[in-house]
Write a protein that holds these residues in place. Structure first.
Motif, PDB file in Angstrom:
ATOM      1  N   LEU A  92       0.833  -1.205   0.000  1.00  0.00           N
ATOM      2  CA  LEU A  92       0.000   0.000   0.000  1.00  0.00           C
ATOM      3  C   LEU A  92       0.862   1.247   0.000  1.00  0.00           C
ATOM      4  O   LEU A  92       1.884   1.310   0.675  1.00  0.00           O
ATOM      5  N   HIS A  93       0.460   2.233  -0.783  1.00  0.00           N
ATOM      6  CA  HIS A  93       0.857   3.613  -0.527  1.00  0.00           C
ATOM      7  C   HIS A  93      -0.295   4.516  -0.955  1.00  0.00           C
ATOM      8  O   HIS A  93      -1.286   4.070  -1.541  1.00  0.00           O
ATOM      9  N   ASN A  94      -0.177   5.814  -0.658  1.00  0.00           N
ATOM     10  CA  ASN A  94      -1.258   6.760  -0.885  1.00  0.00           C
ATOM     11  C   ASN A  94      -1.097   7.490  -2.210  1.00  0.00           C
ATOM     12  O   ASN A  94       0.019   7.665  -2.716  1.00  0.00           O
ATOM     13  N   LEU A  95      -2.210   7.980  -2.725  1.00  0.00           N
ATOM     14  CA  LEU A  95      -2.164   8.975  -3.779  1.00  0.00           C
ATOM     15  C   LEU A  95      -1.507  10.242  -3.233  1.00  0.00           C
ATOM     16  O   LEU A  95      -1.533  10.494  -2.030  1.00  0.00           O
ATOM     17  N   PRO A  96      -0.925  11.081  -4.085  1.00  0.00           N
ATOM     18  CA  PRO A  96      -0.427  12.375  -3.601  1.00  0.00           C
ATOM     19  C   PRO A  96      -1.525  13.123  -2.847  1.00  0.00           C
ATOM     20  O   PRO A  96      -2.696  13.086  -3.233  1.00  0.00           O
ATOM     21  N   ALA A  97      -1.142  13.803  -1.778  1.00  0.00           N
ATOM     22  CA  ALA A  97      -2.133  14.371  -0.862  1.00  0.00           C
ATOM     23  C   ALA A  97      -1.895  15.837  -0.570  1.00  0.00           C
ATOM     24  O   ALA A  97      -2.197  16.318   0.521  1.00  0.00           O
ATOM     25  N   GLY A  98      -1.343  16.575  -1.528  1.00  0.00           N
ATOM     26  CA  GLY A  98      -1.104  17.986  -1.323  1.00  0.00           C
ATOM     27  C   GLY A  98       0.207  18.246  -0.597  1.00  0.00           C
ATOM     28  O   GLY A  98       1.109  17.410  -0.600  1.00  0.00           O
ATOM     29  N   ASP A  99       0.298  19.391   0.034  1.00  0.00           N
ATOM     30  CA  ASP A  99       1.513  19.799   0.718  1.00  0.00           C
ATOM     31  C   ASP A  99       1.475  19.302   2.162  1.00  0.00           C
ATOM     32  O   ASP A  99       0.954  19.970   3.057  1.00  0.00           O
ATOM     33  N   TRP A 100       2.040  18.124   2.388  1.00  0.00           N
ATOM     34  CA  TRP A 100       1.989  17.477   3.701  1.00  0.00           C
ATOM     35  C   TRP A 100       2.695  18.307   4.762  1.00  0.00           C
ATOM     36  O   TRP A 100       2.220  18.433   5.891  1.00  0.00           O
ATOM     37  N   ASP A 101       3.826  18.877   4.417  1.00  0.00           N
ATOM     38  CA  ASP A 101       4.602  19.637   5.392  1.00  0.00           C
ATOM     39  C   ASP A 101       3.869  20.889   5.862  1.00  0.00           C
ATOM     40  O   ASP A 101       4.145  21.400   6.955  1.00  0.00           O
ATOM     41  N   ARG A 102       2.952  21.384   5.049  1.00  0.00           N
ATOM     42  CA  ARG A 102       2.164  22.557   5.433  1.00  0.00           C
ATOM     43  C   ARG A 102       0.825  22.178   6.071  1.00  0.00           C
ATOM     44  O   ARG A 102      -0.020  23.041   6.299  1.00  0.00           O
ATOM     45  N   GLY A 103       0.635  20.890   6.336  1.00  0.00           N
ATOM     46  CA  GLY A 103      -0.559  20.460   7.045  1.00  0.00           C
ATOM     47  C   GLY A 103      -1.683  19.953   6.187  1.00  0.00           C
ATOM     48  O   GLY A 103      -2.751  19.599   6.717  1.00  0.00           O
ATOM     49  N   GLU A 104      -1.506  19.922   4.879  1.00  0.00           N
ATOM     50  CA  GLU A 104      -2.560  19.350   4.036  1.00  0.00           C
ATOM     51  C   GLU A 104      -2.587  17.838   4.224  1.00  0.00           C
ATOM     52  O   GLU A 104      -1.541  17.199   4.365  1.00  0.00           O
ATOM     53  N   ARG A 105      -3.783  17.274   4.211  1.00  0.00           N
ATOM     54  CA  ARG A 105      -3.949  15.843   4.440  1.00  0.00           C
ATOM     55  C   ARG A 105      -4.864  15.228   3.377  1.00  0.00           C
ATOM     56  O   ARG A 105      -5.733  14.419   3.662  1.00  0.00           O
TER      57      ARG A 105
END
Length: 259
Positions: free
Chosen positions: A58-71
Motif C-alpha cells: 500500500l501507498h497513498n495517492l499524492p495528498a497535497g503539501d503534507w509539510d504545510r498540514g494538508e492531508r
C-alpha cells in the motif's frame, strides 16, 4: 493468522527512509507500506524491496503539501486538476513498485465550503481515479480519519465512507479500515469489521490512546486479531503506529497477542 506489514512512515523512523526496508526484513516482516514514495526514485525503492524480499502492499495517492498540514485534496473543488495529475503519478509508481492498491485521503473540509460541493467533488474524483486504476489493474481505497487527530477531515466514519463508495459505484473501490481511527470515532470494532468485511480492502492498526503498538492501550487486540482471522480476512494488516519506546523494543506484541 494475520499477516502484518510494517508501515515504514512510522516504524524504524530512527533511520533514513531507504534504510527502513532492511530493518523491516530483519525484524521478520514480509511486507511493507508507507504514506508516499514520490520523494524517491522508483528504481531505488524497487531495489530495496527486491534486495530484502519484501512486498509493497500500500501507498497513498499524492495528498497535497503534507509539510504545510494538508492531508489530502480529493474533496477540494479548486484542486481537481492537481488531484487527477496525482492519480497518474501514483499509477506510474504503483506499476513499477508492484503495489496492488492505492489509498485516497479525502482531505480537510475548508471553512465555509458547501458540503454538497465537497461531496460531489470527492465522488467525481474517486470515479476518475477508480476508472484510471481499473485500467491499470489496481484497486482504490478510501480511508476515514478521526477528527481528533486531524480536525475537519472530511471522511471520518465508516458509514459515511461506504455511502460515498456506493455513490461512486465502482467495483475496484474499497474501504481502508484503520482500527485506531475507527475506535476514536465510533468503536464497535468487531461488529463493524464483521458486517463490512466484504468491502474492506485493507486494515491498519494502532492502540488508543497514544497511537502506540497493540497492547499499550484500551483495544483488546488479542481478541480482535483472532476475530479478524476467524472471519476469514486474508489481506495484510498495516502496522501504522508510533512505537512507544523504539520500534524493535515494541515488536514483541506480534507473538504475545496472536500466540
Amino acid at each position: 493468522m494475520p499477516r502484518f506489514a510494517a508501515n515504514l512512515t512510522m516504524l524504524f523512523n530512527e533511520v533514513p527512509f531507504l534504510d527502513r526496508f532492511e530493518r523491516a526484513a530483519r525484524a521478520g516482516f514480509k511486507a511493507v507500506e508507507f504514506l508516499f514514495p514520490y520523494a524517491y526514485e522508483m528504481q531505488e525503492i524497487r531495489r530495496r524491496l527486491d534486495d530484502h524480499g519484501l512486498e509493497l502492499v500500500l501507498h497513498n495517492l499524492p495528498a497535497g503539501d503534507w509539510d504545510r498540514g494538508e492531508r489530502g485534496i480529493a474533496c477540494l473543488p479548486d484542486r481537481m486538476s492537481e488531484f487527477r495529475a496525482g492519480v497518474d503519478q501514483a499509477i506510474d509508481y504503483a506499476l513499477r513498485l508492484g503495489v496492488p492498491r492505492l489509498n485516497c485521503l479525502a482531505g480537510k473540509a475548508p471553512d465555509g465550503t458547501n458540503e454538497a460541493v465537497l461531496r460531489a467533488t470527492l465522488v467525481d474524483n474517486l470515479r476518475h481515479a477508480a476508472t484510471k486504476l481499473r485500467r491499470a489493474g489496481l484497486d482504490l481505497l478510501l480511508e476515514p480519519i478521526n477528527t481528533f487527530d486531524i480536525q475537519g477531515f472530511y471522511v471520518s466514519r465508516t458509514a459515511q465512507a461506504l455511502a460515498l463508495l456506493d455513490e461512486v459505484g465502482a467495483d475496484n473501490v474499497h474501504l481502508q479500515y484503520d482500527i485506531y481511527h475507527a475506535q476514536r470515532m465510533e468503536g464497535e470494532l468487531a461488529a463493524t469489521i464483521e458486517k463490512h468485511l466484504a468491502r474492506i480492502g485493507h486494515i491498519q492498526l494502532a492502540d488508543n490512546p497514544g497511537r502506540n503498538e497493540p497492547g499499550t492501550g484500551e483495544i483488546d487486540y488479542a481478541f480482535l486479531l483472532r476475530h479478524i482471522d476467524r472471519l476469514g480476512y486474508t489481506g495484510w494488516i498495516g502496522c501504522e503506529y508510533k512505537p512507544a519506546a523504539g520500534t524493535e523494543a515494541g515488536l514483541a506484541w506480534r507473538q504475545r497477542l496472536i500466540a
